[in-house]
Design a protein around this motif. Structure first.
Motif, PDB file in Angstrom:
ATOM      1  N   UNK A   1      14.056  -4.762   7.354  1.00 29.40           N
ATOM      2  CA  UNK A   1      12.668  -4.593   7.739  1.00 29.40           C
ATOM      3  C   UNK A   1      12.164  -3.195   7.432  1.00 29.40           C
ATOM      4  N   UNK A   2      12.561  -2.532   6.376  1.00 32.96           N
ATOM      5  CA  UNK A   2      12.065  -1.174   6.178  1.00 32.96           C
ATOM      6  C   UNK A   2      10.578  -1.152   5.862  1.00 32.96           C
ATOM      7  N   UNK A   3       9.818  -0.419   6.640  1.00 37.33           N
ATOM      8  CA  UNK A   3       8.414  -0.199   6.321  1.00 37.33           C
ATOM      9  C   UNK A   3       8.320   1.043   5.450  1.00 37.33           C
ATOM     10  N   UNK A   4       7.502   0.998   4.428  1.00 34.10           N
ATOM     11  CA  UNK A   4       7.438   2.073   3.454  1.00 34.10           C
ATOM     12  C   UNK A   4       6.044   2.688   3.461  1.00 34.10           C
ATOM     13  N   UNK A   5       5.979   3.964   3.855  1.00 33.45           N
ATOM     14  CA  UNK A   5       4.722   4.715   3.795  1.00 33.45           C
ATOM     15  C   UNK A   5       3.580   4.031   4.534  1.00 33.45           C
ATOM     16  N   UNK A   7       1.973   1.482   4.630  1.00 30.61           N
ATOM     17  CA  UNK A   7       1.153   0.415   4.079  1.00 30.61           C
ATOM     18  C   UNK A   7       1.944  -0.604   3.280  1.00 30.61           C
ATOM     19  N   UNK A   8       3.269  -0.521   3.283  1.00 28.31           N
ATOM     20  CA  UNK A   8       4.113  -1.498   2.616  1.00 28.31           C
ATOM     21  C   UNK A   8       5.306  -1.845   3.502  1.00 28.31           C
ATOM     22  N   UNK A   9       5.729  -3.082   3.432  1.00 34.23           N
ATOM     23  CA  UNK A   9       6.916  -3.535   4.145  1.00 34.23           C
ATOM     24  C   UNK A   9       7.804  -4.296   3.176  1.00 34.23           C
ATOM     25  N   UNK A  10       9.104  -4.072   3.253  1.00 39.33           N
ATOM     26  CA  UNK A  10      10.067  -4.777   2.412  1.00 39.33           C
ATOM     27  C   UNK A  10      11.020  -5.576   3.290  1.00 39.33           C
ATOM     28  N   UNK A  11      11.347  -6.771   2.838  1.00 42.68           N
ATOM     29  CA  UNK A  11      12.219  -7.685   3.559  1.00 42.68           C
ATOM     30  C   UNK A  11      13.269  -8.197   2.590  1.00 42.68           C
ATOM     31  N   UNK A  12      14.548  -7.928   2.866  1.00 43.48           N
ATOM     32  CA  UNK A  12      15.650  -8.362   2.014  1.00 43.48           C
ATOM     33  C   UNK A  12      16.459  -9.410   2.764  1.00 43.48           C
ATOM     34  N   UNK A  76      17.700  -5.321  -7.555  1.00 44.08           N
ATOM     35  CA  UNK A  76      17.020  -4.984  -8.812  1.00 44.08           C
ATOM     36  C   UNK A  76      16.226  -6.189  -9.290  1.00 44.08           C
ATOM     37  N   UNK A  77      14.953  -6.247  -8.886  1.00 40.47           N
ATOM     38  CA  UNK A  77      14.100  -7.363  -9.253  1.00 40.47           C
ATOM     39  C   UNK A  77      13.282  -7.094 -10.501  1.00 40.47           C
ATOM     40  N   UNK A  78      12.336  -7.977 -10.775  1.00 40.67           N
ATOM     41  CA  UNK A  78      11.492  -7.831 -11.954  1.00 40.67           C
ATOM     42  C   UNK A  78      10.353  -6.844 -11.710  1.00 40.67           C
ATOM     43  N   UNK A  79       9.518  -7.129 -10.697  1.00 44.43           N
ATOM     44  CA  UNK A  79       8.417  -6.214 -10.377  1.00 44.43           C
ATOM     45  C   UNK A  79       8.845  -5.133  -9.396  1.00 44.43           C
ATOM     46  N   UNK A  80       9.810  -5.484  -8.518  1.00 44.37           N
ATOM     47  CA  UNK A  80      10.210  -4.556  -7.463  1.00 44.37           C
ATOM     48  C   UNK A  80      11.723  -4.392  -7.433  1.00 44.37           C
ATOM     49  N   UNK A  81      12.155  -3.176  -7.101  1.00 43.84           N
ATOM     50  CA  UNK A  81      13.563  -2.880  -6.866  1.00 43.84           C
ATOM     51  C   UNK A  81      13.656  -2.052  -5.591  1.00 43.84           C
ATOM     52  N   UNK A  82      14.789  -2.178  -4.911  1.00 37.10           N
ATOM     53  CA  UNK A  82      14.974  -1.496  -3.644  1.00 37.10           C
ATOM     54  C   UNK A  82      16.393  -0.968  -3.559  1.00 37.10           C
ATOM     55  N   UNK A  83      16.522   0.290  -3.144  1.00 43.11           N
ATOM     56  CA  UNK A  83      17.829   0.887  -2.910  1.00 43.11           C
ATOM     57  C   UNK A  83      17.755   1.622  -1.579  1.00 43.11           C
ATOM     58  N   UNK A  84      18.668   1.286  -0.638  1.00 44.63           N
ATOM     59  CA  UNK A  84      18.597   1.921   0.667  1.00 44.63           C
ATOM     60  C   UNK A  84      19.977   2.121   1.268  1.00 44.63           C
ATOM     61  N   UNK A  85      20.048   3.120   2.146  1.00 46.15           N
ATOM     62  CA  UNK A  85      21.215   3.366   2.983  1.00 46.15           C
ATOM     63  C   UNK A  85      20.778   3.185   4.431  1.00 46.15           C
TER      64      UNK A  85
END
Length: 282
Positions: A1-5, A7-12, A76-85
């Motif tokens: 559930x990392x929220x980014x800046x 105005x964006x939220x990512x769900x893996x 590593x997606x097409x439009x979006x990629x995400x790397x997190x610790x």
């Protein structure tokens, strides 16, 4: 559930069945996007020897520490990629520790953990660094999504390390509640959850007042606001997930929140077509 800046939220999300057939998904949504980005793969065979210390499914690579305290995730997606610790605020909470155990239709057992994530989200070639709160979960056993009439998954976390988590499942005419409150570094299992919320004309939750009562007798008030851009997934013909990131106030501090209210598609469409907001108190 990392929220980014803000105005964006990512769900893996990832899954694997008893036959070693797996899938993974990444969703990104928020105010800066006209609609959610949802990249998903499924039907990928993984070897029996593969563990979660080095788990790979298509574009997803995940590594979980044996103690459950930290993890590394890359997609590593097409439009979006995400790397997190990821670093947890506390030891994972298992639903199986509840006096009635984990509901069998939901999982053999399940854990939830509040924490912090640091990393980079790449969106259409633009790199966005983040350092924010994050919720992690993991389930064992097959889930029967169709068993549930309705589901809520509620989280609010402060950068200082306070958090609330709850799942409310309505199935077989019963209410199943699991969760915890983390305050001043002390984790206690949830005893009761009271909610007052509104659903807009599209059946989306945009605000909520909630009281979390834990086994230490603590009553924690949380105000959820600013629900809007959301993630929607027809995860089963009988259940549609609808998630939105929200702002919250928890123990007098600003918090990031993520709330899922899932509905049966026919009921969801019936209410959405009615076009009437609804106020709910439980």
């Amino acid at each position: 559930m990392p929220a980014v800046r803000d105005d964006l939220t990512a769900f893996v999300y990832t899954w694997v069945d008893a036959y070693g057939v797996a899938g993974a998904a990444l969703s990104v949504f928020g105010e800066r996007l006209p609609e959610q980005i949802f990249e998903k793969v499924d039907g990928i065979e993984v070897p029996d020897t593969q563990g979660f210390d080095d788990y790979r499914v298509g574009p997803l690579h995940m590594s979980l520490a044996p103690d459950g305290a930290t993890s590394q995730v890359r997609f590593d997606g097409d439009r979006v990629s995400l790397s997190l610790a990821y670093d947890g605020f506390h030891q994972p909470y298992r639903y199986g520790t509840h006096a009635d155990g984990c509901p069998g239709f939901f999982a053999d057992d399940r854990l939830e953990q509040s924490g912090r994530a640091r990393g980079v989200l790449t969106l259409d070639g633009a790199e966005l660094e983040f350092d924010t709160v994050c919720q992690r979960d993991h389930s064992w056993g097959e889930r029967d999504w169709a068993a549930m009439h309705h589901m809520k998954w509620i989280n609010a976390l402060t950068p200082a390390g306070d958090a609330v988590h709850a799942v409310e499942l309505l199935a077989f005419g019963q209410r199943y509640l699991r969760g915890y409150v983390l305050r001043e570094g002390q984790l206690a299992q949830l005893d009761e959850l009271r909610m007052n919320y509104e659903l807009d004309n599209g059946m989306l939750h945009r605000s909520m007042e909630a009281t979390f009562i834990d086994q230490l007798g603590r009553s924690t008030e949380v105000a959820f606001t600013d629900g809007g851009p959301h993630f929607e997934w027809d995860v089963n013909p009988r259940l549609t997930l609808r998630d939105t990131a929200m702002r919250a106030r928890l123990l007098g501090r600003d918090a990031a929140a993520y709330v899922d209210m899932s509905w049966e598609p026919d009921y969801f469409e019936h209410r959405r077509q009615a076009g009437q907001p609804v106020a709910v108190s439980t």
